[in-house]
Write a protein that holds these residues in place. Structure first.
Motif, PDB file in Angstrom:
ATOM      1  N   TYR A  57       6.358   5.289   1.032  1.00 26.23           N
ATOM      2  CA  TYR A  57       5.552   5.180   2.256  1.00 26.23           C
ATOM      3  C   TYR A  57       6.254   5.865   3.420  1.00 26.23           C
ATOM      4  O   TYR A  57       5.631   6.598   4.188  1.00 26.23           O
ATOM      5  CB  TYR A  57       5.276   3.707   2.600  1.00 26.23           C
ATOM      6  N   LEU A  68      -0.181   4.664   7.654  1.00 23.92           N
ATOM      7  CA  LEU A  68       0.459   3.926   6.563  1.00 23.92           C
ATOM      8  C   LEU A  68       1.549   2.962   7.028  1.00 23.92           C
ATOM      9  O   LEU A  68       2.092   2.210   6.223  1.00 23.92           O
ATOM     10  CB  LEU A  68       1.041   4.916   5.542  1.00 23.92           C
ATOM     11  N   PHE A  71       1.080  -0.707   6.037  1.00 22.15           N
ATOM     12  CA  PHE A  71       1.273  -0.920   4.597  1.00 22.15           C
ATOM     13  C   PHE A  71       2.764  -1.016   4.277  1.00 22.15           C
ATOM     14  O   PHE A  71       3.204  -1.918   3.575  1.00 22.15           O
ATOM     15  CB  PHE A  71       0.636   0.231   3.795  1.00 22.15           C
ATOM     16  N   ARG A  74       4.314  -4.278   5.523  1.00 30.43           N
ATOM     17  CA  ARG A  74       4.036  -5.440   4.664  1.00 30.43           C
ATOM     18  C   ARG A  74       4.984  -5.458   3.461  1.00 30.43           C
ATOM     19  O   ARG A  74       5.455  -6.522   3.054  1.00 30.43           O
ATOM     20  CB  ARG A  74       2.575  -5.466   4.240  1.00 30.43           C
ATOM     21  N   HIS A  75       5.270  -4.286   2.914  1.00 35.70           N
ATOM     22  CA  HIS A  75       6.236  -4.231   1.809  1.00 35.70           C
ATOM     23  C   HIS A  75       7.619  -4.658   2.293  1.00 35.70           C
ATOM     24  O   HIS A  75       8.342  -5.353   1.573  1.00 35.70           O
ATOM     25  CB  HIS A  75       6.289  -2.824   1.198  1.00 35.70           C
ATOM     26  N   GLU A 116       0.240   0.836  -6.333  1.00 35.86           N
ATOM     27  CA  GLU A 116      -0.140  -0.503  -5.857  1.00 35.86           C
ATOM     28  C   GLU A 116      -0.959  -1.249  -6.916  1.00 35.86           C
ATOM     29  O   GLU A 116      -0.739  -2.436  -7.163  1.00 35.86           O
ATOM     30  CB  GLU A 116      -0.946  -0.407  -4.552  1.00 35.86           C
ATOM     31  N   CYS A 144      -1.411  -8.980  -2.153  1.00 36.99           N
ATOM     32  CA  CYS A 144      -1.277  -7.973  -1.097  1.00 36.99           C
ATOM     33  C   CYS A 144      -1.326  -6.569  -1.694  1.00 36.99           C
ATOM     34  O   CYS A 144      -1.977  -5.669  -1.152  1.00 36.99           O
ATOM     35  CB  CYS A 144       0.026  -8.207  -0.341  1.00 36.99           C
ATOM     36  N   GLU A 145      -0.655  -6.368  -2.825  1.00 34.74           N
ATOM     37  CA  GLU A 145      -0.665  -5.054  -3.469  1.00 34.74           C
ATOM     38  C   GLU A 145      -2.064  -4.680  -3.943  1.00 34.74           C
ATOM     39  O   GLU A 145      -2.484  -3.527  -3.810  1.00 34.74           O
ATOM     40  CB  GLU A 145       0.324  -5.040  -4.644  1.00 34.74           C
ATOM     41  N   HIS A 148      -3.895  -3.563  -0.977  1.00 35.12           N
ATOM     42  CA  HIS A 148      -3.462  -2.207  -0.589  1.00 35.12           C
ATOM     43  C   HIS A 148      -4.168  -1.155  -1.436  1.00 35.12           C
ATOM     44  O   HIS A 148      -4.579  -0.115  -0.906  1.00 35.12           O
ATOM     45  CB  HIS A 148      -1.951  -2.054  -0.795  1.00 35.12           C
ATOM     46  N   LEU A 152      -6.081   1.365   1.090  1.00 34.52           N
ATOM     47  CA  LEU A 152      -5.447   2.618   1.462  1.00 34.52           C
ATOM     48  C   LEU A 152      -6.517   3.654   1.818  1.00 34.52           C
ATOM     49  O   LEU A 152      -7.541   3.751   1.142  1.00 34.52           O
ATOM     50  CB  LEU A 152      -4.591   3.168   0.317  1.00 34.52           C
TER      51      LEU A 152
END
Length: 156
Positions: A57, A68, A71, A74-75, A116, A144-145, A148, A152
């Motif tokens: 990312y 991004l 995203f 969050r990771h 993801e 969450c993944e 995503h 995305l």
């Protein structure tokens, strides 16, 4: 009275005895480090996987894909939570974005989406045999993944 002098032979014998005693009762040898539990191994693997994802990312963000950032963040939040369950001293140092980006091909949105999706599917299989708190965390990360993979953007 005259002080008594010790002979050389007595001094050498006493020194040898002292050295023998010291070496026999020296500090204990460090015991071998106990192997990590299966849960700890899983968590360390998740942290490493998340750090690679963050690096992908970050590579796109550095190229101007500011959409991004949430995203990636969050990771990073996932990594922060996972680290609470693993001692920091035993974790390997995090990979840098430049080192990881040079080792892998340039990421794309479709590649991130696929990553993801696969990660979310893997989380279900990782729930077996872990403590309830860790299971809840892994399930939340998987959710969450999955979000995503759907959320995305199609283009930047």
């Amino acid at each position: 009275m005259r002080p008594r002098h010790l002979s050389r032979r007595v001094l050498l014998a006493g020194g040898a005895a002292a050295l023998t005693a010291c070496s026999a009762s020296g500090p204990p040898q460090p015991s071998a480090k106990a192997p990590d539990s299966p849960e700890t191994v899983l968590l360390k693997g998740l942290i490493a996987e998340k750090e690679r994802t963050i690096a992908l990312y970050s590579s796109l963000i550095a190229g101007g894909a500011q959409k991004l950032v949430p995203f990636r963040d969050r990771h990073q939040a996932h990594v922060n939570e996972l680290r609470k369950y693993v001692t920091v001293a035993s974790s390997p140092p995090p990979a840098t974005a430049s080192a990881t980006a040079s080792a892998t091909p340039k990421p794309s949105l479709s590649g991130l989406r696929d990553l993801e999706r696969k990660a979310a599917a893997l989380r279900v299989r990782q729930l077996a045999g872990v403590s309830p708190g860790v299971a809840q965390l892994i399930a939340s990360i998987g959710a969450c993944e999955a979000a995503h993979a759907v959320a995305l953007p199609r283009s930047l």
